[in-house]
Write a protein that holds these residues in place. Structure first.
Motif, short mmCIF file in Angstrom:
data_model
loop_
_atom_site.label_atom_id
_atom_site.label_comp_id
_atom_site.label_asym_id
_atom_site.label_seq_id
_atom_site.Cartn_x
_atom_site.Cartn_y
_atom_site.Cartn_z
N ILE A 150 94.66 13.47 17.12
CA ILE A 150 94.75 14.88 16.71
C ILE A 150 93.98 14.99 15.39
O ILE A 150 94.38 14.42 14.38
CB ILE A 150 96.21 15.32 16.52
CG1 ILE A 150 96.97 15.19 17.84
CG2 ILE A 150 96.28 16.74 16.00
CD1 ILE A 150 98.45 15.47 17.71
N GLU A 151 92.84 15.70 15.44
CA GLU A 151 91.95 15.72 14.28
C GLU A 151 92.29 16.87 13.33
O GLU A 151 92.79 17.92 13.74
CB GLU A 151 90.49 15.88 14.73
CG GLU A 151 89.93 14.68 15.47
CD GLU A 151 90.21 14.69 16.95
OE1 GLU A 151 89.86 13.71 17.64
OE2 GLU A 151 90.80 15.69 17.44
N ASN A 152 91.96 16.63 12.08
CA ASN A 152 92.05 17.66 11.04
C ASN A 152 90.91 17.39 10.06
O ASN A 152 91.01 16.51 9.22
CB ASN A 152 93.41 17.61 10.34
CG ASN A 152 93.58 18.76 9.35
OD1 ASN A 152 92.65 19.50 9.07
ND2 ASN A 152 94.79 18.90 8.82
N PHE A 153 89.82 18.16 10.20
CA PHE A 153 88.63 17.93 9.40
C PHE A 153 88.48 19.03 8.35
O PHE A 153 88.50 20.22 8.68
CB PHE A 153 87.38 17.91 10.28
CG PHE A 153 87.36 16.84 11.34
CD1 PHE A 153 88.07 15.66 11.16
CD2 PHE A 153 86.63 17.01 12.50
CE1 PHE A 153 88.05 14.66 12.13
CE2 PHE A 153 86.61 16.03 13.48
CZ PHE A 153 87.33 14.85 13.29
N SER A 154 88.33 18.64 7.11
CA SER A 154 88.09 19.61 6.03
C SER A 154 86.75 20.31 6.25
O SER A 154 85.80 19.71 6.77
CB SER A 154 88.09 18.90 4.68
OG SER A 154 87.53 19.71 3.68
N PRO A 155 86.63 21.57 5.82
CA PRO A 155 85.34 22.28 5.92
C PRO A 155 84.20 21.59 5.17
O PRO A 155 83.04 21.84 5.47
CB PRO A 155 85.64 23.66 5.33
CG PRO A 155 87.10 23.85 5.53
CD PRO A 155 87.70 22.48 5.36
N THR A 156 84.53 20.73 4.20
CA THR A 156 83.48 20.02 3.45
C THR A 156 83.41 18.54 3.81
O THR A 156 82.79 17.76 3.10
CB THR A 156 83.69 20.18 1.94
OG1 THR A 156 84.97 19.64 1.57
CG2 THR A 156 83.62 21.64 1.52
N SER A 157 84.05 18.15 4.90
CA SER A 157 83.93 16.78 5.39
C SER A 157 82.63 16.65 6.20
O SER A 157 81.97 17.64 6.52
CB SER A 157 85.13 16.44 6.28
OG SER A 157 85.12 17.24 7.45
N THR A 158 82.31 15.40 6.54
CA THR A 158 81.09 15.14 7.31
C THR A 158 81.38 14.16 8.44
O THR A 158 81.91 13.07 8.20
CB THR A 158 79.97 14.57 6.43
OG1 THR A 158 79.63 15.51 5.41
CG2 THR A 158 78.71 14.29 7.26
#
Length: 590
Positions: free
Chosen positions: A157-165
């Protein structure tokens, strides 16, 4: 009362049970003592005891923390952890043939960098957490490029920040969209070196790229299913000549929209539509369009679709190509709220075309200014019979500047039923190259118009400069019957090289010239009434001639010439009517 005493065997049984429980307790305590949090002490190999505190290689029951500034390598094929935390400024490398297994749903928490480069990571449990925090990065380049080897996405279950890459360098199936196996929106998404044409199946509409979508040496298609309706991408960057992004392949049942921020095309190609089909694409750039290194932006390629693009910023082309509709029939609408700049680099000219080899209408609106050093056509027919017959329209709210290049509103030297072209600009500042409102043929009645609301200055820098309104007389023996209207509300000046050419209408339709402020000619060869047609020439303010050769009515045709203010001839040559037997009416006020 008689109380029975326990037998010796019963007492032994009770004591044995107590001893067993105590034994189990100590065993559990002993095992639990080995389930610890392992934190890196510095750089080093995963299986080195000195890399960790407490000392010893992590086990499947250990939570692992990679501390800031540390960069350990997974150097074994059976590395284990319960969970993995990578702090800001830390890096973990899983290299060739190496593997890390994450055994608990606490999963991965990445603030630094996880670099899977030729190695593998295995997620044991479904619904394992996979978090990339602000500034965190994951590079996916696995040794096992299969669906079974992609448990990092398939079981998490992913949770990626808007400023992640997230960088994807391999993908196990180009028919499986990335967003179909990822449960989070993306931050920055980089797709680099992925083989084949990756059909995203509209999955990036549901799982939005909130940051920068970067494509390098890969071919990505947002949709080919007809499902795409309104897709948002933070920004787009194509980095090299083998980077391709298509919004849609095939026939779309209606219209769809793609909205993004800045778009940078440094080589490669971005297409709204690609391959045969129909539909309407609405593309909005809430930022700047910056094109370099022979990059292409094509609205509709080999496709009979309409393309509407709005650029809420500036558009800049340097050795690059914008083709609205290429080899298809459809309408193109271009709106630029800022400036448009087309730049020459060495001997290479940028190209900006509304429609190439297609039938449709081409409309360009620029709220700012347009600086042209390239090849520009609202409609261009390269030599294909029966196409290029739509209408062109351009409005520029600021200054049009040209010092080199070739500008033709319509360029169609193939067919004889070309459409009309209308150009309105605020200020004209021409100093070189070729400029023509239309270079086309219409056997019927078509009117081309050119209107300048402010000042118009034409400075011929050399003898090869050509400035024409209606630029073509005949085509394969057919007269061009297009008429032409030129209106200048501000001062109108022509100066420079005496051998350069200004011609209002070289076709055979009528010609109307209305100059509503001061007019000054001091250079060039200036032709009104160049071919046989009627002309109505009017000036409403002072008309000064200090050089050049001027023809107010050069050829046959009825002429009405109204000079409503002073006419000052201080040099050059003024020819009012070259063929005097034709009917002429002249009015001069001094």
């Amino acid at each position: 009362m008689h109380i029975s005493q326990p037998t010796t065997n019963s007492s032994h049984y009770i004591m044995s049970k107590k001893n067993l429980l105590l034994f189990i307790f100590f065993i559990v305590l002993h095992l639990t003592s080995f389930a610890v949090t392992k934190t890196t002490t510095g750089n080093g190999n995963w299986n080195s005891s000195s890399t960790w505190s407490p000392s010893g290689q992590p086990s499947s029951s250990d939570d692992v923390i990679i501390a800031t500034g540390h960069s350990p390598n997974v150097n074994v094929s059976n590395a284990q952890c319960k969970s993995l935390t990578i702090q800001t400024g830390a890096t973990v490398l899983i290299g060739n043939s190496k593997k890390l297994t994450v055994n608990n749903t606490a999963g991965l928490n990445i603030s630094g960098t996880l670099n899977i480069n030729g190695g593998n990571i295995t997620i044991v449990n479904n619904s394992t957490n996979f978090v990339i925090n602000a500034g965190g990065a994951v590079n996916w380049n696995p040794g096992d490029n299969s669906s079974g080897g992609a448990t990092l996405f398939g079981k998490c279950i992913e949770n990626f920040s808007p400023t992640s890459t997230l960088t994807i360098r391999k993908w196990y199936s180009t028919s499986v969209g990335l967003g179909t196996v990822v449960s989070s929106n993306f931050g920055n998404l980089t797709i680099s070196g992925v083989s084949g044409i990756w059909q995203m199946q509209n999955s990036l509409q549901t799982r939005t790229v909130q940051g920068l979508l970067t494509i390098t040496s890969s071919y990505v298609v947002l949709d080919n299913t007809g499902a795409i309706s309104n897709t948002t991408i933070g920004s787009i960057h194509l980095t090299n000549s083998s980077a391709y992004l298509d919004f849609y392949n095939g026939t779309h049942p209606g219209s769809f929209s793609v909205t993004t921020g800045n778009v940078t095309i440094a080589g490669g190609e971005l297409d709204g539509f690609y391959t045969a089909g129909t539909g309407t694409c609405n593309f909005t750039i809430n930022g700047n369009l910056d094109m370099t290194s022979y990059g292409y932006l094509v609205g509709s390629h080999n496709h009979n679709g309409h393309f509407n693009i709005t650029i809420n910023g500036n558009a800049s082309l340097n050795r690059s190509y914008f083709w609205g509709i290429n080899n298809g029939s459809g309408n193109i609408t271009i709106n630029i709220t800022g400036d448009l700049t087309t730049t020459k680099n060495g001997s290479t000219y940028s190209e900006f075309y509304g429609i190439v080899d297609g039938n449709g209408n081409s409309t360009l609106t620029i709220n700012g200014s347009f600086s042209n050093q390239g090849y520009f056509d609202l409609i261009w027919n390269t030599g294909v019979t029966g196409v290029g017959n739509g209408n062109g329209s351009m409005t520029i709210g600021g200054t049009f500047t040209q010092s080199d290049g070739d500008f033709r509103g319509i360029w169609n030297a193939t067919t004889t039923n070309s459409g009309s072209c209308s150009i309105t600009i605020d200020t004209l500042n021409y100093s070189g190259g070729i400029f023509m409102v239309a270079y086309s043929c219409a056997s019927g009645s078509v009117n081309h118009s050119f209107s300048v609301t402010g000042k118009a200055t034409i400075t011929f820098s050399n003898s090869s400069n050509i400035f024409r309104g209606n630029g073509l007389a005949t085509l394969s023996g057919t007269q061009n019957n297009s008429s032409f209207t030129f209106t200048c509300n501000g001062p109108f000046e022509i100066n420079g090289n005496a051998s350069a050419e200004f011609s209002a209408n070289t076709g055979y339709g009528s010609e109307t010239i209305l100059l509503q402020s001061t007019t000054s000619f001091s250079g060039g060869t200036i032709n009104f009434g160049f071919t046989e047609h009627d002309i109505n020439f009017t000036t409403t303010d002072q008309f000064t001639i200090t050089g050049g050769t001027i023809y107010l009515s050069k050829n046959s045709g009825n002429s009405t010439i109204n000079l409503n203010q002073n006419v000052l001839l201080n040099g050059g040559t003024l020819n009012v009517k070259t063929i005097p037997e034709e009917q002429m009416s002249i009015s001069v006020e001094t």
